[in-house]
Design a protein around this motif. Structure first.
Motif, PDB file in Angstrom:
ATOM      1  N   VAL A  64       0.864  -1.175   0.000  1.00 30.37           N
ATOM      2  CA  VAL A  64       0.000   0.000   0.000  1.00 30.37           C
ATOM      3  C   VAL A  64       0.904   1.230   0.000  1.00 30.37           C
ATOM      4  CG1 VAL A  64      -1.773   1.326   1.198  1.00 30.37           C
ATOM      5  CG2 VAL A  64      -1.781  -1.161   1.352  1.00 30.37           C
ATOM      6  N   VAL A  65       0.671   2.139  -0.934  1.00 27.68           N
ATOM      7  CA  VAL A  65       1.424   3.390  -0.994  1.00 27.68           C
ATOM      8  C   VAL A  65       0.497   4.510  -0.534  1.00 27.68           C
ATOM      9  CG1 VAL A  65       2.799   4.912  -2.444  1.00 27.68           C
ATOM     10  CG2 VAL A  65       2.673   2.477  -2.980  1.00 27.68           C
ATOM     11  N   CYS A  66       0.980   5.349   0.399  1.00 27.04           N
ATOM     12  CA  CYS A  66       0.151   6.425   0.957  1.00 27.04           C
ATOM     13  C   CYS A  66       0.758   7.799   0.650  1.00 27.04           C
ATOM     14  CB  CYS A  66       0.018   6.255   2.471  1.00 27.04           C
ATOM     15  SG  CYS A  66      -0.770   4.724   3.002  1.00 27.04           S
ATOM     16  N   PRO A  67       0.711   8.242  -0.600  1.00 31.39           N
ATOM     17  CA  PRO A  67       1.381   9.493  -0.975  1.00 31.39           C
ATOM     18  C   PRO A  67       0.473  10.722  -0.921  1.00 31.39           C
ATOM     19  CG  PRO A  67       0.670   8.375  -2.947  1.00 31.39           C
ATOM     20  CD  PRO A  67       0.189   7.536  -1.776  1.00 31.39           C
ATOM     21  N   HIS A  68       1.087  11.889  -0.682  1.00 30.22           N
ATOM     22  CA  HIS A  68       0.401  13.126  -1.023  1.00 30.22           C
ATOM     23  C   HIS A  68       0.771  13.441  -2.471  1.00 30.22           C
ATOM     24  CE1 HIS A  68       4.239  15.133  -0.531  1.00 30.22           C
ATOM     25  NE2 HIS A  68       4.247  15.020   0.794  1.00 30.22           N
ATOM     26  N   ALA A  69       0.300  14.566  -2.991  1.00 29.85           N
ATOM     27  CA  ALA A  69       0.428  14.841  -4.422  1.00 29.85           C
ATOM     28  C   ALA A  69       1.874  14.845  -4.906  1.00 29.85           C
ATOM     29  CB  ALA A  69      -0.250  16.173  -4.755  1.00 29.85           C
ATOM     30  N   ALA A  70       2.763  15.499  -4.165  1.00 31.01           N
ATOM     31  CA  ALA A  70       4.164  15.579  -4.597  1.00 31.01           C
ATOM     32  C   ALA A  70       4.839  14.215  -4.547  1.00 31.01           C
ATOM     33  CB  ALA A  70       4.921  16.574  -3.729  1.00 31.01           C
ATOM     34  N   GLU A  71       4.541  13.426  -3.526  1.00 30.12           N
ATOM     35  CA  GLU A  71       5.125  12.085  -3.410  1.00 30.12           C
ATOM     36  C   GLU A  71       4.626  11.185  -4.532  1.00 30.12           C
ATOM     37  OE1 GLU A  71       5.542  12.169   1.471  1.00 30.12           O
ATOM     38  OE2 GLU A  71       3.771  11.317   0.527  1.00 30.12           O
ATOM     39  N   PHE A  72       3.352  11.303  -4.858  1.00 32.54           N
ATOM     40  CA  PHE A  72       2.794  10.518  -5.967  1.00 32.54           C
ATOM     41  C   PHE A  72       3.515  10.854  -7.271  1.00 32.54           C
ATOM     42  CE2 PHE A  72      -0.046   9.785  -9.513  1.00 32.54           C
ATOM     43  CZ  PHE A  72      -0.618   8.555  -9.224  1.00 32.54           C
TER      44      PHE A  72
ATOM     45  N   ALA B 242      -3.689  -3.388   8.602  1.00 29.37           N
ATOM     46  CA  ALA B 242      -3.173  -4.359   7.639  1.00 29.37           C
ATOM     47  C   ALA B 242      -2.552  -5.581   8.309  1.00 29.37           C
ATOM     48  CB  ALA B 242      -2.163  -3.700   6.712  1.00 29.37           C
ATOM     49  N   CYS B 243      -2.310  -5.519   9.602  1.00 27.52           N
ATOM     50  CA  CYS B 243      -1.778  -6.694  10.306  1.00 27.52           C
ATOM     51  C   CYS B 243      -2.775  -7.850  10.296  1.00 27.52           C
ATOM     52  CB  CYS B 243      -1.424  -6.326  11.750  1.00 27.52           C
ATOM     53  SG  CYS B 243       0.065  -5.318  11.908  1.00 27.52           S
ATOM     54  N   LYS B 244      -4.071  -7.531  10.272  1.00 27.49           N
ATOM     55  CA  LYS B 244      -5.086  -8.588  10.342  1.00 27.49           C
ATOM     56  C   LYS B 244      -6.223  -8.421   9.340  1.00 27.49           C
ATOM     57  CE  LYS B 244      -3.217 -11.153  13.386  1.00 27.49           C
ATOM     58  NZ  LYS B 244      -2.784 -12.519  13.033  1.00 27.49           N
ATOM     59  N   ASN B 245      -6.051  -7.533   8.376  1.00 28.55           N
ATOM     60  CA  ASN B 245      -7.078  -7.310   7.359  1.00 28.55           C
ATOM     61  C   ASN B 245      -6.424  -7.183   5.990  1.00 28.55           C
ATOM     62  OD1 ASN B 245      -9.711  -6.571   9.081  1.00 28.55           O
ATOM     63  ND2 ASN B 245      -7.968  -5.520  10.026  1.00 28.55           N
ATOM     64  N   ASP B 246      -7.200  -7.383   4.928  1.00 26.04           N
ATOM     65  CA  ASP B 246      -6.618  -7.244   3.592  1.00 26.04           C
ATOM     66  C   ASP B 246      -6.292  -5.778   3.337  1.00 26.04           C
ATOM     67  OD1 ASP B 246      -8.643  -5.879   1.704  1.00 26.04           O
ATOM     68  OD2 ASP B 246      -9.881  -7.420   2.628  1.00 26.04           O
ATOM     69  N   LEU B 247      -5.432  -5.535   2.377  1.00 23.82           N
ATOM     70  CA  LEU B 247      -4.859  -4.215   2.181  1.00 23.82           C
ATOM     71  C   LEU B 247      -5.874  -3.172   1.723  1.00 23.82           C
ATOM     72  CD1 LEU B 247      -1.364  -5.014   0.645  1.00 23.82           C
ATOM     73  CD2 LEU B 247      -2.009  -4.654   3.021  1.00 23.82           C
ATOM     74  N   VAL B 248      -6.781  -3.552   0.859  1.00 21.75           N
ATOM     75  CA  VAL B 248      -7.784  -2.595   0.392  1.00 21.75           C
ATOM     76  C   VAL B 248      -8.679  -2.164   1.547  1.00 21.75           C
ATOM     77  CG1 VAL B 248      -9.808  -2.275  -1.058  1.00 21.75           C
ATOM     78  CG2 VAL B 248      -7.770  -3.362  -2.009  1.00 21.75           C
ATOM     79  N   LEU B 249      -9.160  -3.123   2.329  1.00 18.71           N
ATOM     80  CA  LEU B 249      -9.992  -2.793   3.484  1.00 18.71           C
ATOM     81  C   LEU B 249      -9.221  -1.927   4.474  1.00 18.71           C
ATOM     82  CD1 LEU B 249     -12.478  -3.049   5.298  1.00 18.71           C
ATOM     83  CD2 LEU B 249     -11.607  -5.257   6.080  1.00 18.71           C
ATOM     84  N   SER B 250      -7.960  -2.250   4.704  1.00 22.36           N
ATOM     85  CA  SER B 250      -7.143  -1.499   5.651  1.00 22.36           C
ATOM     86  C   SER B 250      -6.967  -0.054   5.210  1.00 22.36           C
ATOM     87  CB  SER B 250      -5.774  -2.165   5.794  1.00 22.36           C
ATOM     88  OG  SER B 250      -5.901  -3.478   6.309  1.00 22.36           O
ATOM     89  N   ALA B 251      -6.703   0.157   3.926  1.00 18.16           N
ATOM     90  CA  ALA B 251      -6.522   1.516   3.408  1.00 18.16           C
ATOM     91  C   ALA B 251      -7.825   2.304   3.467  1.00 18.16           C
ATOM     92  CB  ALA B 251      -5.994   1.458   1.976  1.00 18.16           C
ATOM     93  N   ARG B 252      -8.918   1.656   3.084  1.00 19.21           N
ATOM     94  CA  ARG B 252     -10.221   2.325   3.123  1.00 19.21           C
ATOM     95  C   ARG B 252     -10.607   2.693   4.548  1.00 19.21           C
ATOM     96  NH1 ARG B 252     -14.256  -1.691   0.469  1.00 19.21           N
ATOM     97  NH2 ARG B 252     -15.724  -0.017   0.979  1.00 19.21           N
TER      98      ARG B 252
END
Length: 261
Positions: free
Chosen positions: A142-150, A216-226
Motif C-alpha cells: 500500500v502506498v500512501c502518498p500526497h500529491a508531490a510524493e505521488f 493491515a496486520c489482520k485485514n486485507d490491504l484494500v480494506l485497511s486503506a479504506r
C-alpha cells in the motif's frame, strides 16, 4: 468503477475472545531520522491502539531517537538495525517511511525490504515513497502518498485517473491524499467522504499511515486503506465539531481512540 467510501469500520477484524498477546497483530515500523523524530512516534502511537506488538527500527546513528520516543511512548520494542530482517519476519505488516529522508541509506533499505518480503504486507509512506522504486511495487504494498510524493514515485500528476492507472499498472494499492482522499487497487476507486482542511497540519499523514499499517496486520490491504482513510477523516470531523480547525495531529490520535466501532 467509482464507489463512495462509506463507513466500513465494522468489517475490520476484532480480537477473538480467547486470543493471547501477539495473535492480534505485530507491526514493524521503520522510520525516523535526525531531522524528523515525531513522525514515527505518531505512527507508532496510533497503531498501538490496534495491534498487540509494535516494533520500531531506525537508522544506526539514531539510537538516541528510540530512547527519546521510549520516554513518550512505552508501547513499542526498539529493534537494532542489524535485526530488522528477523523482526520483519515476525511482523504481520511492515510500515516504512515516517520521518525518513531520501538518502542512500533509505534507498537501499526500501529496496531490500521490497525485494525480500514480497509476500508480507508493506505500507510505504513519506521518505520511503521518495526513495522507492515503482517497479518493486506489488499486490502486497500500500502506498500512501500526497500529491508531490505521488508525482515523484509514478512520474505523473496526482489525479484520480492516474492513481487508478498506476495501481493497475504496478499491481499495488494506492491511498492517495488529495481532497478527502481515495483508495484504488486498479480495479475500483473508493472516494472518501470524511475529513476537512484542518488535516493540512503536519503529522496527520503519519496518523493515517499508522492506521493503515495497524489494520493491515489482520485485514486485507484494500480494506485497511479504506478503513484507515475513513477513520482518520472521521476523527478530524469530530474534532472540527468541538474545536473548529484548531486541532493538531496529536489531538487526532486522541480522538481516534475515542471513536467506537
Amino acid at each position: 468503477v467509482v464507489v463512495q467510501l462509506k463507513s466500513i469500520l465494522s468489517k475490520l477484524a476484532v480480537p477473538a475472545a480467547r486470543s493471547r498477546k501477539g495473535q492480534n497483530g505485530r507491526l514493524l515500523v521503520i522510520g525516523g531520522s535526525k531531522q524528523f523524530h515525531g513522525a514515527p512516534l505518531m505512527a507508532l502511537e496510533t497503531a498501538s491502539r490496534f495491534v498487540d506488538m509494535a516494533y520500531f527500527a531506525s537508522t544506526r546513528e539514531n539510537a538516541w531517537l528510540a530512547k527519546k520516543l521510549k520516554l513518550a511512548l512505552k508501547t513499542f520494542i526498539y529493534v537494532n538495525q542489524r535485526k530488522i530482517g528477523f523482526f520483519a519476519k515476525k511482523a504481520d505488516c511492515i510500515l516504512i517511511g515516517p520521518g525518513m529522508i531520501d538518502d542512500k541509506h533509505t534507498v537501499l533499505l526500501v529496496f531490500r525490504m521490497l525485494k525480500s518480503f514480497r509476500d508480507k504486507p508493506i505500507v510505504l509512506d513519506a521518505g520511503a515513497i521518495w526513495a522507492g522504486d515503482r517497479n518493486l511495487l506489488g499486490s502486497n504494498v500500500v502506498v500512501c502518498p500526497h500529491a508531490a510524493e505521488f508525482r515523484k514515485l509514478f512520474g505523473v500528476e496526482a489525479t484520480q485517473k492516474n492513481a487508478f492507472e498506476c495501481a493497475k499498472k504496478f499491481g499495488c494499492v494506492i491511498c492517495l491524499k488529495i481532497g478527502k482522499g481515495l483508495v484504488t487497487d486498479g480495479k475500483k476507486i473508493w472516494l472518501n467522504s470524511t475529513g476537512n482542511q484542518g488535516m493540512s497540519k503536519g503529522g496527520t499523514g503519519d496518523v493515517l499511515a499508522g492506521l493503515v499499517a495497524g489494520f493491515a496486520c489482520k485485514n486485507d490491504l484494500v480494506l485497511s486503506a479504506r478503513a484507515g482513510l475513513y477513520l482518520n477523516g472521521l476523527a478530524a470531523d469530530n474534532l472540527r465539531k468541538k474545536h473548529g480547525f484548531h486541532y493538531s495531529a496529536q489531538d487526532l490520535i486522541e480522538e481516534v481512540k475515542k471513536t467506537r466501532f
